[in-house]
Design an enzyme around this catalytic site. Sequence first.
Site, PDB file in Angstrom:
ATOM      1  N   CYS A 193       2.085   3.189  -7.030  1.00 43.71           N
ATOM      2  CA  CYS A 193       2.863   3.300  -8.038  1.00 43.71           C
ATOM      3  C   CYS A 193       3.907   4.298  -7.636  1.00 43.71           C
ATOM      4  O   CYS A 193       5.144   4.351  -8.180  1.00 43.71           O
ATOM      5  CB  CYS A 193       2.098   3.543  -9.302  1.00 43.71           C
ATOM      6  SG  CYS A 193       1.380   2.282 -10.223  1.00 43.71           S
ATOM      7  N   HIS A 249      -2.734  -4.764  -3.268  1.00 42.38           N
ATOM      8  CA  HIS A 249      -1.901  -4.860  -2.281  1.00 42.38           C
ATOM      9  C   HIS A 249      -2.345  -5.639  -1.363  1.00 42.38           C
ATOM     10  O   HIS A 249      -3.572  -6.101  -1.025  1.00 42.38           O
ATOM     11  CB  HIS A 249      -1.486  -3.434  -1.403  1.00 42.38           C
ATOM     12  CG  HIS A 249      -2.689  -2.767  -1.006  1.00 42.38           C
ATOM     13  ND1 HIS A 249      -3.615  -2.122  -1.850  1.00 42.38           N
ATOM     14  CD2 HIS A 249      -3.324  -2.624   0.456  1.00 42.38           C
ATOM     15  CE1 HIS A 249      -4.554  -1.613  -1.191  1.00 42.38           C
ATOM     16  NE2 HIS A 249      -4.436  -2.006   0.017  1.00 42.38           N
ATOM     17  N   ASP A 257       3.530  -0.507   6.483  1.00 41.44           N
ATOM     18  CA  ASP A 257       2.355   0.302   6.308  1.00 41.44           C
ATOM     19  C   ASP A 257       2.306   1.557   7.303  1.00 41.44           C
ATOM     20  O   ASP A 257       3.046   1.321   8.161  1.00 41.44           O
ATOM     21  CB  ASP A 257       1.122  -0.485   7.044  1.00 41.44           C
ATOM     22  CG  ASP A 257      -0.223   0.297   6.644  1.00 41.44           C
ATOM     23  OD1 ASP A 257      -1.033  -0.514   5.916  1.00 41.44           O
ATOM     24  OD2 ASP A 257      -0.567   1.074   7.022  1.00 41.44           O
TER      25      ASP A 257
HETATM   26  P1  5GP Z   1      -6.445  -0.496   2.193  1.00 41.87           P
HETATM   27  O1  5GP Z   1      -7.200   0.255   3.071  1.00 41.87           O
HETATM   28  O2  5GP Z   1      -6.486   0.109   0.843  1.00 41.87           O
HETATM   29  O3  5GP Z   1      -6.628  -2.149   1.929  1.00 41.87           O
HETATM   30  O4  5GP Z   1      -4.873  -0.187   2.647  1.00 41.87           O
HETATM   31  C1  5GP Z   1      -4.106   0.726   2.356  1.00 41.87           C
HETATM   32  C2  5GP Z   1      -3.096   1.056   3.270  1.00 41.87           C
HETATM   33  O5  5GP Z   1      -2.112   1.849   2.899  1.00 41.87           O
HETATM   34  C3  5GP Z   1      -3.462   1.339   4.637  1.00 41.87           C
HETATM   35  O6  5GP Z   1      -3.212   0.244   5.644  1.00 41.87           O
HETATM   36  C4  5GP Z   1      -2.806   2.666   4.943  1.00 41.87           C
HETATM   37  O7  5GP Z   1      -2.187   2.816   6.331  1.00 41.87           O
HETATM   38  C5  5GP Z   1      -1.447   2.425   4.088  1.00 41.87           C
HETATM   39  N1  5GP Z   1      -0.930   3.558   3.241  1.00 41.87           N
HETATM   40  C6  5GP Z   1      -1.667   4.722   2.864  1.00 41.87           C
HETATM   41  N2  5GP Z   1      -0.993   5.635   2.367  1.00 41.87           N
HETATM   42  C7  5GP Z   1       0.434   5.215   3.014  1.00 41.87           C
HETATM   43  C8  5GP Z   1       1.687   5.781   2.607  1.00 41.87           C
HETATM   44  O8  5GP Z   1       1.823   6.865   2.166  1.00 41.87           O
HETATM   45  N3  5GP Z   1       2.699   4.876   3.081  1.00 41.87           N
HETATM   46  C9  5GP Z   1       2.557   3.573   3.444  1.00 41.87           C
HETATM   47  N4  5GP Z   1       3.784   3.005   3.810  1.00 41.87           N
HETATM   48  N5  5GP Z   1       1.342   3.329   3.731  1.00 41.87           N
HETATM   49  C10 5GP Z   1       0.246   3.898   3.410  1.00 41.87           C
HETATM   50 ZN    ZN Z   2      -0.702   1.968  -9.079  1.00 42.80          ZN
END
Ligand code: 5GP
Ligand code: ZN
Length: 113
Positions: free
Chosen positions: A7, A99, A30
Amino acid sequence: MNDCLFCRIVAGDIPSAKVYEDELCYAFRDINPQAPVHVLVVPKEHIPSCAQVTADNAALVAHIFTVIPQIAQAEGLTGGWRVVSNVGADAGQTVPHLHFHILGGRRLDDKMA
Ligand code: 5GP
Ligand code: ZN
């Protein structure tokens, strides 16, 4: 203040490398890419995960799925790509804002789990 990371990225409070934006969704690179192309697509509205997709917000998810192939094409993923959405602890979801990962740019691993 909203303490949800995505958000805050959507709001512009935390910088991100924008790939696409419209009134309903936002896409950005990412921060820790797992493939040459690794884009995250999120609804601007806070939905925690796929587990909270309902008839009331399904049109928003459908919209995102019309945007995903546009992003894949713009990123040059002519050889194919993968869409992933992790739900909860067992899937390793680390950010509790829905996401979709778009991964591509190389031959991806055969195994998904
Ligand atoms: P999940 O593990 O929840 O499926 O994916 C979260 C993704 O968000 C991960 O691939 C992680 O690298 C990415 N991520 C986490 N924090 C940030 C951030 O501050 N900026 C960006 N661009 N990606 C992020
Ligand atoms: Zn959110």
